[in-house]
Design a protein around this motif. Sequence first.
Motif, PDB file in Angstrom:
ATOM      1  N   LEU A 147       0.759  -1.161   0.103  1.00  0.00           N
ATOM      2  CA  LEU A 147       0.054   0.207   0.122  1.00  0.00           C
ATOM      3  C   LEU A 147       0.816   1.084   0.351  1.00  0.00           C
ATOM      4  O   LEU A 147       0.585   1.983  -1.159  1.00  0.00           O
ATOM      5  CB  LEU A 147      -1.034   0.239   1.314  1.00  0.00           C
ATOM      6  CG  LEU A 147      -2.024  -0.908   0.829  1.00  0.00           C
ATOM      7  CD1 LEU A 147      -2.569  -1.304   2.497  1.00  0.00           C
ATOM      8  CD2 LEU A 147      -2.686  -0.212   0.011  1.00  0.00           C
ATOM      9  N   THR A 148       2.116   1.311   0.535  1.00  0.00           N
ATOM     10  CA  THR A 148       2.500   2.374   0.796  1.00  0.00           C
ATOM     11  C   THR A 148       3.672   2.584  -0.555  1.00  0.00           C
ATOM     12  O   THR A 148       3.867   3.510  -0.856  1.00  0.00           O
ATOM     13  CB  THR A 148       3.421   2.224   1.984  1.00  0.00           C
ATOM     14  OG1 THR A 148       3.084   2.132   3.497  1.00  0.00           O
ATOM     15  CG2 THR A 148       4.372   3.833   2.619  1.00  0.00           C
ATOM     16  N   GLU A 149       3.800   1.028  -1.426  1.00  0.00           N
ATOM     17  CA  GLU A 149       4.421   1.267  -2.437  1.00  0.00           C
ATOM     18  C   GLU A 149       3.375   2.244  -3.158  1.00  0.00           C
ATOM     19  O   GLU A 149       3.965   3.263  -4.162  1.00  0.00           O
ATOM     20  CB  GLU A 149       5.230  -0.120  -2.998  1.00  0.00           C
ATOM     21  CG  GLU A 149       6.202  -0.041  -2.278  1.00  0.00           C
ATOM     22  CD  GLU A 149       6.483  -1.656  -3.062  1.00  0.00           C
ATOM     23  OE1 GLU A 149       5.456  -2.218  -3.333  1.00  0.00           O
ATOM     24  OE2 GLU A 149       6.796  -2.710  -2.576  1.00  0.00           O
ATOM     25  N   MET A 197      11.208  -0.909   8.529  1.00  0.00           N
ATOM     26  CA  MET A 197      10.022   0.672   8.131  1.00  0.00           C
ATOM     27  C   MET A 197      10.994   1.904   7.807  1.00  0.00           C
ATOM     28  O   MET A 197      10.921   1.763   7.059  1.00  0.00           O
ATOM     29  CB  MET A 197       8.696   0.570   8.908  1.00  0.00           C
ATOM     30  CG  MET A 197       9.227   1.303  10.024  1.00  0.00           C
ATOM     31  SD  MET A 197       9.921   2.808  10.436  1.00  0.00           S
ATOM     32  CE  MET A 197       8.634   4.053   9.680  1.00  0.00           C
ATOM     33  N   LYS A 198      11.900   2.482   8.282  1.00  0.00           N
ATOM     34  CA  LYS A 198      12.931   3.099   9.057  1.00  0.00           C
ATOM     35  C   LYS A 198      13.723   2.922   7.216  1.00  0.00           C
ATOM     36  O   LYS A 198      13.535   4.299   6.868  1.00  0.00           O
ATOM     37  CB  LYS A 198      13.938   2.871   9.836  1.00  0.00           C
ATOM     38  CG  LYS A 198      12.920   3.410  11.215  1.00  0.00           C
ATOM     39  CD  LYS A 198      13.605   3.781  12.286  1.00  0.00           C
ATOM     40  CE  LYS A 198      12.776   3.640  13.559  1.00  0.00           C
ATOM     41  NZ  LYS A 198      14.287   3.971  14.975  1.00  0.00           N
ATOM     42  N   ALA A 210      10.974   3.873   4.999  1.00  0.00           N
ATOM     43  CA  ALA A 210      11.071   5.464   4.111  1.00  0.00           C
ATOM     44  C   ALA A 210      12.565   6.097   3.090  1.00  0.00           C
ATOM     45  O   ALA A 210      12.082   6.681   2.498  1.00  0.00           O
ATOM     46  CB  ALA A 210      10.996   6.149   5.756  1.00  0.00           C
ATOM     47  N   LEU A 211      13.199   5.065   4.027  1.00  0.00           N
ATOM     48  CA  LEU A 211      14.349   6.346   3.724  1.00  0.00           C
ATOM     49  C   LEU A 211      14.777   6.018   1.945  1.00  0.00           C
ATOM     50  O   LEU A 211      15.455   7.023   1.270  1.00  0.00           O
ATOM     51  CB  LEU A 211      15.781   6.065   4.525  1.00  0.00           C
ATOM     52  CG  LEU A 211      15.668   6.724   5.865  1.00  0.00           C
ATOM     53  CD1 LEU A 211      16.529   5.769   7.193  1.00  0.00           C
ATOM     54  CD2 LEU A 211      15.790   8.549   5.949  1.00  0.00           C
ATOM     55  N   SER A 212      14.609   4.493   2.317  1.00  0.00           N
ATOM     56  CA  SER A 212      15.045   4.399   0.576  1.00  0.00           C
ATOM     57  C   SER A 212      13.841   5.117  -0.315  1.00  0.00           C
ATOM     58  O   SER A 212      14.249   5.634  -1.599  1.00  0.00           O
ATOM     59  CB  SER A 212      14.939   2.735   0.295  1.00  0.00           C
ATOM     60  OG  SER A 212      15.920   2.346   1.245  1.00  0.00           O
ATOM     61  N   GLU A 242       5.384  14.319   2.041  1.00  0.00           N
ATOM     62  CA  GLU A 242       4.264  13.600   2.506  1.00  0.00           C
ATOM     63  C   GLU A 242       5.145  11.934   1.845  1.00  0.00           C
ATOM     64  O   GLU A 242       4.684  11.094   2.640  1.00  0.00           O
ATOM     65  CB  GLU A 242       3.378  13.656   1.761  1.00  0.00           C
ATOM     66  CG  GLU A 242       2.867  14.927   1.572  1.00  0.00           C
ATOM     67  CD  GLU A 242       1.952  15.253   0.090  1.00  0.00           C
ATOM     68  OE1 GLU A 242       0.696  14.495   0.133  1.00  0.00           O
ATOM     69  OE2 GLU A 242       1.845  16.291  -0.650  1.00  0.00           O
ATOM     70  N   VAL A 243       6.517  11.888   1.398  1.00  0.00           N
ATOM     71  CA  VAL A 243       6.793  10.687   1.426  1.00  0.00           C
ATOM     72  C   VAL A 243       7.443  10.493   2.493  1.00  0.00           C
ATOM     73  O   VAL A 243       6.936   8.856   2.835  1.00  0.00           O
ATOM     74  CB  VAL A 243       7.577  10.482   0.145  1.00  0.00           C
ATOM     75  CG1 VAL A 243       8.738   9.252   0.776  1.00  0.00           C
ATOM     76  CG2 VAL A 243       7.547  10.829  -1.056  1.00  0.00           C
ATOM     77  N   LEU A 244       7.654  11.001   3.313  1.00  0.00           N
ATOM     78  CA  LEU A 244       7.964  10.414   5.067  1.00  0.00           C
ATOM     79  C   LEU A 244       7.308  10.132   5.762  1.00  0.00           C
ATOM     80  O   LEU A 244       7.151   9.272   6.674  1.00  0.00           O
ATOM     81  CB  LEU A 244       8.992  11.715   5.575  1.00  0.00           C
ATOM     82  CG  LEU A 244      10.407  11.912   5.484  1.00  0.00           C
ATOM     83  CD1 LEU A 244      11.059  13.323   5.340  1.00  0.00           C
ATOM     84  CD2 LEU A 244      11.289  10.429   4.956  1.00  0.00           C
ATOM     85  N   ALA A 245       5.924  11.025   5.329  1.00  0.00           N
ATOM     86  CA  ALA A 245       4.685  10.254   5.731  1.00  0.00           C
ATOM     87  C   ALA A 245       3.914   9.681   5.840  1.00  0.00           C
ATOM     88  O   ALA A 245       3.372   8.514   6.676  1.00  0.00           O
ATOM     89  CB  ALA A 245       3.669  11.284   5.838  1.00  0.00           C
ATOM     90  N   ALA A 246       4.489   9.488   4.697  1.00  0.00           N
ATOM     91  CA  ALA A 246       3.604   7.583   4.212  1.00  0.00           C
ATOM     92  C   ALA A 246       4.774   6.447   5.341  1.00  0.00           C
ATOM     93  O   ALA A 246       4.068   5.454   5.319  1.00  0.00           O
ATOM     94  CB  ALA A 246       3.734   7.732   2.795  1.00  0.00           C
ATOM     95  N   GLY A 247       5.885   6.641   5.087  1.00  0.00           N
ATOM     96  CA  GLY A 247       6.862   6.000   5.717  1.00  0.00           C
ATOM     97  C   GLY A 247       5.992   5.600   6.975  1.00  0.00           C
ATOM     98  O   GLY A 247       6.032   4.532   7.527  1.00  0.00           O
ATOM     99  N   ARG A 248       6.042   6.997   8.167  1.00  0.00           N
ATOM    100  CA  ARG A 248       5.204   6.789   9.341  1.00  0.00           C
ATOM    101  C   ARG A 248       4.591   5.777   9.475  1.00  0.00           C
ATOM    102  O   ARG A 248       4.061   5.440  10.936  1.00  0.00           O
ATOM    103  CB  ARG A 248       5.523   8.103   9.740  1.00  0.00           C
ATOM    104  CG  ARG A 248       6.437   8.890  10.441  1.00  0.00           C
ATOM    105  CD  ARG A 248       6.803   9.714  11.119  1.00  0.00           C
ATOM    106  NE  ARG A 248       5.626  11.029  10.240  1.00  0.00           N
ATOM    107  CZ  ARG A 248       6.159  12.091   9.871  1.00  0.00           C
ATOM    108  NH1 ARG A 248       7.611  12.138   9.286  1.00  0.00           N
ATOM    109  NH2 ARG A 248       5.688  12.879   9.449  1.00  0.00           N
TER     110      ARG A 248
END
Length: 234
Positions: free
Chosen positions: A23-25, A60-61, A64-66, A86-92
């Motif tokens: 889903l995050t992808e 997940m960390k 998110a960085l990737s 927003e990308v970082l928020a999606a990772g969180r």
Amino acid sequence: MPITTIALDADDTLWQNEQFFRLTEQRFADLLKPYTDATDLNERLIASVTKNLSFYGFGMKGFALSMVETALDVTDHRVPGTVIAEVLAAGRELLSYPIETLPYVDQALDQLQQTHRLILVTKGDVFDQERKLAASGLADYFAAIEIVADKTAATYARIFERHTDGPDHTVMVGNSLRSDVLPSLEAGSYAVYVPHDLTWSYEHAEEPEGQPRYARIAHLGELADAIAQFDGSR
């Protein structure tokens, strides 16, 4: 002696995990769509995640960085800072999804804890894995919990020495051939493969067909029978 200890993987063995990364992808692809026409965005993201495992580890960390690294790469650093946020928020958000145990998990653990020592062997970010275990309500089933950076034969040998009667009396159970099955067999234990439909491609490997200490089951409801067959073949 029969098998006395059952070691179990966590993500996508006891509870759903990979589906939330998928889903995050998709969220990542939607955010980047206005800024790139790359047709291999997902492949480049997975390549970045895989490359960064030695730096950030599993979880997940690192994911998110990737995503941030990939966003910068595919847009030649033209992606706005607001999109990176927003990308970082999606990772969180990966930390907020509910924990959904897989079929037969509670019944299998309840049954097997009466006859075997159960230990949990999972890899990834310690904070995230501890959060998921607490939310799952399964922690009390386990006599020991090991959260490791990676799963290798040496890792399993150390865990088996610390928590079991030895690899000859231990079975490792999980959905990853690469991380759960092959290295535990190399360490001398038995191994049971429980396939999951969404297992990450990094975890794929060839099945050790013909290995007498290996079995494949459809779900954890079949685990007790698989272990009984191992004991019967001694």
